[in-house]
Scaffold this motif. Structure first.
Motif, PDB file in Angstrom:
ATOM      1  N   LEU A 287     -69.247  -4.027  56.797  1.00 25.88           N
ATOM      2  CA  LEU A 287     -68.070  -3.175  56.630  1.00 25.88           C
ATOM      3  C   LEU A 287     -67.315  -3.515  55.349  1.00 25.88           C
ATOM      4  N   ILE A 288     -67.183  -4.802  55.047  1.00 32.52           N
ATOM      5  CA  ILE A 288     -66.488  -5.213  53.823  1.00 32.52           C
ATOM      6  C   ILE A 288     -67.216  -4.689  52.587  1.00 32.52           C
ATOM      7  N   GLY A 289     -68.542  -4.615  52.664  1.00 28.07           N
ATOM      8  CA  GLY A 289     -69.320  -4.127  51.536  1.00 28.07           C
ATOM      9  C   GLY A 289     -69.470  -2.621  51.482  1.00 28.07           C
ATOM     10  N   MET A 290     -68.883  -1.916  52.433  1.00 29.74           N
ATOM     11  CA  MET A 290     -69.041  -0.455  52.513  1.00 29.74           C
ATOM     12  C   MET A 290     -67.982   0.240  51.662  1.00 29.74           C
ATOM     13  N   PRO A 291     -68.387   1.055  50.678  1.00 29.25           N
ATOM     14  CA  PRO A 291     -67.395   1.786  49.873  1.00 29.25           C
ATOM     15  C   PRO A 291     -66.553   2.720  50.738  1.00 29.25           C
ATOM     16  N   PHE A 292     -65.379   3.066  50.222  1.00 25.03           N
ATOM     17  CA  PHE A 292     -64.432   3.879  50.978  1.00 25.03           C
ATOM     18  C   PHE A 292     -65.050   5.199  51.439  1.00 25.03           C
ATOM     19  N   GLU A 293     -65.758   5.889  50.558  1.00 27.71           N
ATOM     20  CA  GLU A 293     -66.322   7.188  50.931  1.00 27.71           C
ATOM     21  C   GLU A 293     -67.366   7.056  52.038  1.00 27.71           C
ATOM     22  N   ARG A 294     -68.091   5.946  52.052  1.00 26.96           N
ATOM     23  CA  ARG A 294     -69.041   5.734  53.144  1.00 26.96           C
ATOM     24  C   ARG A 294     -68.305   5.473  54.446  1.00 26.96           C
ATOM     25  N   ARG A 295     -67.174   4.788  54.374  1.00 30.34           N
ATOM     26  CA  ARG A 295     -66.358   4.591  55.578  1.00 30.34           C
ATOM     27  C   ARG A 295     -65.857   5.943  56.091  1.00 30.34           C
ATOM     28  N   VAL A 296     -65.406   6.790  55.182  1.00 27.50           N
ATOM     29  CA  VAL A 296     -64.926   8.124  55.564  1.00 27.50           C
ATOM     30  C   VAL A 296     -66.029   8.903  56.269  1.00 27.50           C
ATOM     31  N   ALA A 297     -67.251   8.785  55.743  1.00 27.13           N
ATOM     32  CA  ALA A 297     -68.368   9.569  56.275  1.00 27.13           C
ATOM     33  C   ALA A 297     -68.964   8.989  57.543  1.00 27.13           C
ATOM     34  N   HIS A 298     -68.652   7.730  57.849  1.00 25.11           N
ATOM     35  CA  HIS A 298     -69.273   7.100  59.019  1.00 25.11           C
ATOM     36  C   HIS A 298     -68.696   7.689  60.309  1.00 25.11           C
ATOM     37  N   PRO A 299     -69.560   8.090  61.260  1.00 22.04           N
ATOM     38  CA  PRO A 299     -69.075   8.755  62.473  1.00 22.04           C
ATOM     39  C   PRO A 299     -68.201   7.879  63.366  1.00 22.04           C
ATOM     40  N   CYS A 300     -68.308   6.555  63.254  1.00 25.10           N
ATOM     41  CA  CYS A 300     -67.476   5.667  64.075  1.00 25.10           C
ATOM     42  C   CYS A 300     -66.179   5.264  63.365  1.00 25.10           C
ATOM     43  N   ILE A 301     -65.973   5.755  62.142  1.00 23.86           N
ATOM     44  CA  ILE A 301     -64.742   5.427  61.398  1.00 23.86           C
ATOM     45  C   ILE A 301     -63.989   6.711  61.094  1.00 23.86           C
ATOM     46  N   ARG A 303     -62.179   9.732  58.355  1.00 19.55           N
ATOM     47  CA  ARG A 303     -61.120   9.718  57.343  1.00 19.55           C
ATOM     48  C   ARG A 303     -59.820   9.109  57.851  1.00 19.55           C
ATOM     49  N   ASP A 304     -59.484   9.336  59.106  1.00 18.87           N
ATOM     50  CA  ASP A 304     -58.206   8.851  59.633  1.00 18.87           C
ATOM     51  C   ASP A 304     -58.130   7.325  59.695  1.00 18.87           C
ATOM     52  N   ARG A 305     -59.286   6.660  59.814  1.00 18.40           N
ATOM     53  CA  ARG A 305     -59.287   5.197  59.959  1.00 18.40           C
ATOM     54  C   ARG A 305     -59.891   4.460  58.762  1.00 18.40           C
ATOM     55  N   ALA A 306     -60.401   5.219  57.794  1.00 22.84           N
ATOM     56  CA  ALA A 306     -61.166   4.596  56.706  1.00 22.84           C
ATOM     57  C   ALA A 306     -60.353   3.585  55.901  1.00 22.84           C
ATOM     58  N   ASP A 307     -59.052   3.819  55.761  1.00 23.44           N
ATOM     59  CA  ASP A 307     -58.216   2.891  54.990  1.00 23.44           C
ATOM     60  C   ASP A 307     -57.547   1.836  55.865  1.00 23.44           C
ATOM     61  N   LEU A 308     -57.778   1.899  57.181  1.00 22.60           N
ATOM     62  CA  LEU A 308     -57.121   0.964  58.100  1.00 22.60           C
ATOM     63  C   LEU A 308     -58.075  -0.050  58.713  1.00 22.60           C
ATOM     64  N   VAL A 309     -59.371   0.237  58.682  1.00 22.12           N
ATOM     65  CA  VAL A 309     -60.316  -0.608  59.409  1.00 22.12           C
ATOM     66  C   VAL A 309     -60.452  -1.991  58.788  1.00 22.12           C
ATOM     67  N   LEU A 310     -60.412  -2.112  57.454  1.00 25.08           N
ATOM     68  CA  LEU A 310     -60.521  -3.442  56.842  1.00 25.08           C
ATOM     69  C   LEU A 310     -59.243  -4.269  57.014  1.00 25.08           C
ATOM     70  N   PRO A 311     -58.052  -3.686  56.903  1.00 23.31           N
ATOM     71  CA  PRO A 311     -56.867  -4.453  57.293  1.00 23.31           C
ATOM     72  C   PRO A 311     -56.955  -4.958  58.735  1.00 23.31           C
ATOM     73  N   GLY A 312     -57.489  -4.128  59.647  1.00 22.04           N
ATOM     74  CA  GLY A 312     -57.679  -4.583  61.031  1.00 22.04           C
ATOM     75  C   GLY A 312     -58.672  -5.718  61.117  1.00 22.04           C
ATOM     76  N   CYS A 313     -59.764  -5.611  60.359  1.00 22.11           N
ATOM     77  CA  CYS A 313     -60.761  -6.686  60.346  1.00 22.11           C
ATOM     78  C   CYS A 313     -60.160  -8.000  59.840  1.00 22.11           C
ATOM     79  N   ALA A 314     -59.239  -7.915  58.889  1.00 19.75           N
ATOM     80  CA  ALA A 314     -58.598  -9.119  58.370  1.00 19.75           C
ATOM     81  C   ALA A 314     -57.771  -9.817  59.450  1.00 19.75           C
ATOM     82  N   ILE A 315     -57.095  -9.026  60.276  1.00 18.02           N
ATOM     83  CA  ILE A 315     -56.332  -9.610  61.390  1.00 18.02           C
ATOM     84  C   ILE A 315     -57.287 -10.264  62.382  1.00 18.02           C
ATOM     85  N   PHE A 316     -58.352  -9.563  62.723  1.00 15.95           N
ATOM     86  CA  PHE A 316     -59.370 -10.101  63.636  1.00 15.95           C
ATOM     87  C   PHE A 316     -59.984 -11.380  63.069  1.00 15.95           C
TER      88      PHE A 316
END
Length: 364
Positions: A287-301, A303-316
């Protein structure tokens, strides 16, 4: 609801095919208006859990900008109002006997939070309560309680929110509550971190996250974790007893979806899934190595979560580094389920008390 092969859920089943059909027993409703999401569940008791009749979830980003301005923005409030109108319509349709409607960190932290809830009451007709951080942590524990391994001596439950994150350390060495609704009695220590996916994204950015930026996020969260009461004692317990993590948030369920390689998100495969330490490491690195547009396109992420998932991973990741355990259990449940279980448990207790009233000392 159908269960995945390794899942032991709260026995909630798929929504009824005809939600307007009359059901035996009372209906209950739980609404959670958070920093990022507005969520509603309507259910009725079923066996030892509940059957979901209807639900609603929408990303509203109510807390957008609050960490900077201290106030809820007009556009964010309008989005939340629109979502709450949808919730009101469902509540009117089902007419639950009991319900609890809560607001969390965005309304707690914002100067105009109480004024916004007055507006909700006037315009939508729903009366929400702002719950304190301890209540939020206890509801998360109640909602996730039946995912705790029966053979464990304790667990650390964490709920990564939009504006805050709650942690609760459960210690069963002195005994374990028999009822899911009583599980908060085993909380030995808890903490509410003033960091969530939205506030971290606003501080560090969530679009182009380099490994260096990610480490800065993790270190920022780690500074807050040092305030956890019993921090060292929890580490000692993990070293000498079986203890596991339980994560309830979009961050952890997203990681689970990626780990499973799902083409679309499926709750029944994710809720209750066990992930081992190396599996979390591997998925997080992808996930850390995944570019933003790939995060947007991923069915489990998306557009709504693409900019929030890595901040969440940092907390985890900060939590995992502070208290390293071999396993984490993924929970696609939380505050709403905790509210429902608490309401149903309270009614069962009242029902038993009315059927079997205590006798006084005179035998009357």
């Amino acid at each position: 609801m159908a269960k995945g092969p390794a899942v032991h859920t709260d026995k909630r089943t798929a929504p009824a095919t005809n939600p307007t059909r009359k059901h035996r027993g009372p209906l209950y409703a739980a609404l959670d208006l958070g920093t990022n999401n507005c969520r509603l569940l309507i259910a009725r008791p079923h066996d030892h859990g509940f059957r979901v009749l209807d639900g609603f979830t929408r990303i509203v980003r109510l807390g957008e900008g609050v960490s900077v301005t201290g106030r809820l923005g007009e556009a964010a409030m309008d989005r939340a109002i629109d979502a709450l109108r949808q919730c009101r319509n469902k509540l009117r349709e089902h007419q639950p006997a009991r319900m609890r409607l809560i607001a969390t960190e965005a309304c707690r932290a914002a100067e105009n939070g109480p004024a916004f809830l007055e507006r909700v009451k006037e315009e939508v007709g729903l009366e929400l309560e702002i719950v304190d951080r301890r209540t939020e942590a206890e509801l998360a524990v109640t909602g996730c309680a039946d995912l705790i391994d029966a053979d464990t001596a304790g667990a650390l439950i964490f709920d990564i929110g939009g504006g805050s994150s709650e942690l609760a350390w459960l210690d069963f060495r002195g005994g374990r509550p028999k009822s899911q609704g009583r599980m908060p009695a085993s909380i030995r220590s808890w903490q509410s971190l003033p960091v969530g996916v939205v506030s971290i994204a606003e501080k560090f950015g969530g679009v182009n996250v380099t490994p260096e930026v990610f480490e800065a996020m993790v270190n920022h969260v780690s500074d807050h974790l040092r305030q956890f009461r019993g921090r060292e004692k929890l580490r000692q317990m993990i070293a000498s007893h079986p203890v596991h993590l339980i994560g309830t948030s979009g961050t952890v369920t997203t990681l689970a979806g990626l780990h499973l390689g799902l083409e679309r998100y499926e709750r029944q495969k994710v809720d209750g899934l066990w992930m081992h330490r190396d599996q979390v490491d591997e998925t997080m690195n992808v996930l850390i190595g995944m570019p933003f547009e790939r995060r947007v396109a991923h069915p489990c992420i998306g557009r709504d979560r693409a900019d929030l998932v890595l901040p969440g991973c940092a907390i985890f990741e900060a939590i995992r580094r502070e208290w390293p355990t071999e396993r984490v259990r993924v929970a696609d449940r939380g505050l709403r389920e905790g509210i429902l279980i608490s309401l149903m448990d309270a009614d069962r207790t009242r029902s038993r008390a009315s059927r079997y009233p205590r006798r006084n000392n005179n035998g009357g």
